[in-house]
Design an enzyme around this catalytic site. Structure first.
Site, short mmCIF file in Angstrom:
data_model
loop_
_atom_site.label_atom_id
_atom_site.label_comp_id
_atom_site.label_asym_id
_atom_site.label_seq_id
_atom_site.Cartn_x
_atom_site.Cartn_y
_atom_site.Cartn_z
N PHE A 62 49.82 36.85 42.19
CA PHE A 62 51.02 37.21 42.57
C PHE A 62 50.90 38.92 42.31
CE2 PHE A 62 55.42 39.08 41.29
CZ PHE A 62 56.06 38.81 42.34
N ASP A 70 44.90 44.43 38.30
CA ASP A 70 46.43 44.36 38.20
C ASP A 70 46.74 44.09 36.76
OD1 ASP A 70 49.14 43.79 38.42
OD2 ASP A 70 48.86 42.93 40.19
N LYS A 107 55.95 47.96 34.98
CA LYS A 107 56.88 47.13 34.14
C LYS A 107 56.94 47.86 32.87
CE LYS A 107 56.43 42.81 36.04
NZ LYS A 107 57.61 42.62 37.04
#
Length: 401
Positions: free
Chosen positions: A141, A226, A255
């Site tokens: 994801f 990531d 984030k």
């Protein structure tokens, strides 16, 4: 209708149905707790998918934001501003790298990393034009933009959004043999989550990440990590790659970099890699804006203390010990994760992940399901042990009912 029901009905009527949120309407929040429009309190055990690593309303972050709001919030990158250099310098130092390319969202940063790898492949490695290939892992994801879903294996993310962007090869996560076979002379990068979050907090087998690091070095391929969900303290280290002693060529961050206050993301790498860009080849009006830089600088300062990594380690050890005890009773089939991050596979007889999440909501705990039977637990790193234990007590109660 209650205030919550009214707000949810209005949202259903006027917003695109791209999410399936739990039926709670949050009005205020502080630390690890949120309060809805009716005044009910909930323990946040999701932390905005790690965007809120430092909790809701963190005073240091709010003070940094308030101070910057009074000065200047946006210049665009048409002009320099006085927070930009410090942000890039300090984030590069935190990562042990040399250069930073700031963006806003995680998906933007992933797109930027893909563009960067391709540019590096053509300009530095010498890959023939339009032949660059990026290898990714199944069940990844990395976002939901058109390019990113082109290498997703999630049918919900891909269906009805083609044609898809070419140039990607998907191999099983954790399979070093498959990874080695996928690397060719035209491979410019391997893009991986050190721990796959959306897939259910999947930790790769020991030795997998070091093995990928070795292969990419041997084949002159960039290793792109990531760390949007796994990085910045969540797993007990600043970066999840550190648990395996791996330093990638490129970090993709987001984030928690914005502290849950503003969206901040970045690609961080060496001068050889990010130095391939020339003015006009990539950009973002809001990327690296003064407000974002001010908040992110405070995040970096907080991480440098090591306090949050230590809390994630100690509370994470406790979390996994307690969750591990649930696997012997039949309600929980498996528990995975690292630090204050766990995926819990609920036995089908006890309900779907969604049903368990709704039952927990009814008991004042907020988590979120993924892939049918799994719930994700990722509380803010500032959560107290007492609150964490209370949340785990509610999970035990739900699974024993």
């Amino acid at each position: 209708m209650t205030a919550s029901e009214s707000a949810i009905a209005a949202a259903e009527a006027h917003s695109a149905h791209n999410y399936h949120p739990l039926p709670v309407v949050v009005a205020t929040a502080e630390g690890a707790w949120m309060t809805d429009v009716e005044g009910r309190r909930y323990l946040d055990m999701l932390a905005g998918y790690s965007a809120l690593n430092f909790g809701h309303g963190n005073r240091r972050l709010l003070d940094a934001a308030h101070a910057q709001l009074e000065r200047v919030t946006l210049t665009s990158r048409a002009f320099h501003h006085d927070r930009f250099a410090d942000f890039c310098t300090q984030l590069a130092e935190l990562c042990g790298m040399e250069m930073v390319l700031p963006m806003n969202t995680g998906a933007e940063a992933v797109e930027t990393a893909v563009k960067t790898a391709r540019k590096w492949g053509y300009r530095v490695k010498g890959v023939p034009d339009n032949m660059a290939k990026v290898v990714v892992a199944a069940n990844n994801f990395h976002g939901r933009t058109t390019t990113v879903i082109s290498f997703s294996t999630d049918p919900e993310a891909r269906a009805d959004f083609g044609p898809y962007t070419p140039g990607f090869e998907i191999v099983p996560y954790g399979d070093l043999t498959a990874m080695e076979a996928a690397l060719t002379e035209n491979t410019v990068a391997v893009l991986l989550e050190p721990i796959q979050g959306e897939a259910g907090v999947l930790v790769p087998p020991p030795g997998y990440l070091p093995g990928v690091r070795r292969l990419t070095r041997e084949r002159n391929v960039l290793l792109v990590a990531d760390e949007i969900q796994s990085g910045l303290g969540r797993t007990g280290k600043t970066f999840a790659c550190e648990h395996e002693g791996v330093v990638p060529d490129v970090y993709v961050l987001g984030k928690a970099l914005g502290g849950g206050v503003v969206p901040v993301s970045a690609v961080v790498s060496s001068r050889e890699v990010l130095g391939v860009y020339r003015p006009g080849e990539h950009g973002s009006t809001f990327g690296g804006n003064p407000l974002a830089c001010a908040v992110a600088l405070e995040v970096i300062a907080m991480l440098r203390t090591g306090e949050y990594q230590q809390r994630a380690t100690e509370l994470g050890d406790h979390l996994h010990r307690e969750l591990g005890l649930l696997t012997g009773g039949g309600a929980v089939e498996a528990v995975r994760g690292r630090g204050l991050w766990a995926g819990v596979d609920v036995a089908p007889a006890y309900g779907t992940g969604r049903e368990v999440s709704e039952k927990l909501m009814g008991r004042g705990v907020l988590v979120k399901d993924t892939h049918g039977s799994t719930i994700r637990i990722a509380p803010p790193l500032v959560i107290s042990k007492e609150d964490l234990d209370w949340g785990l007590d509610q999970l035990r109660a739900v699974l024993s009912s």
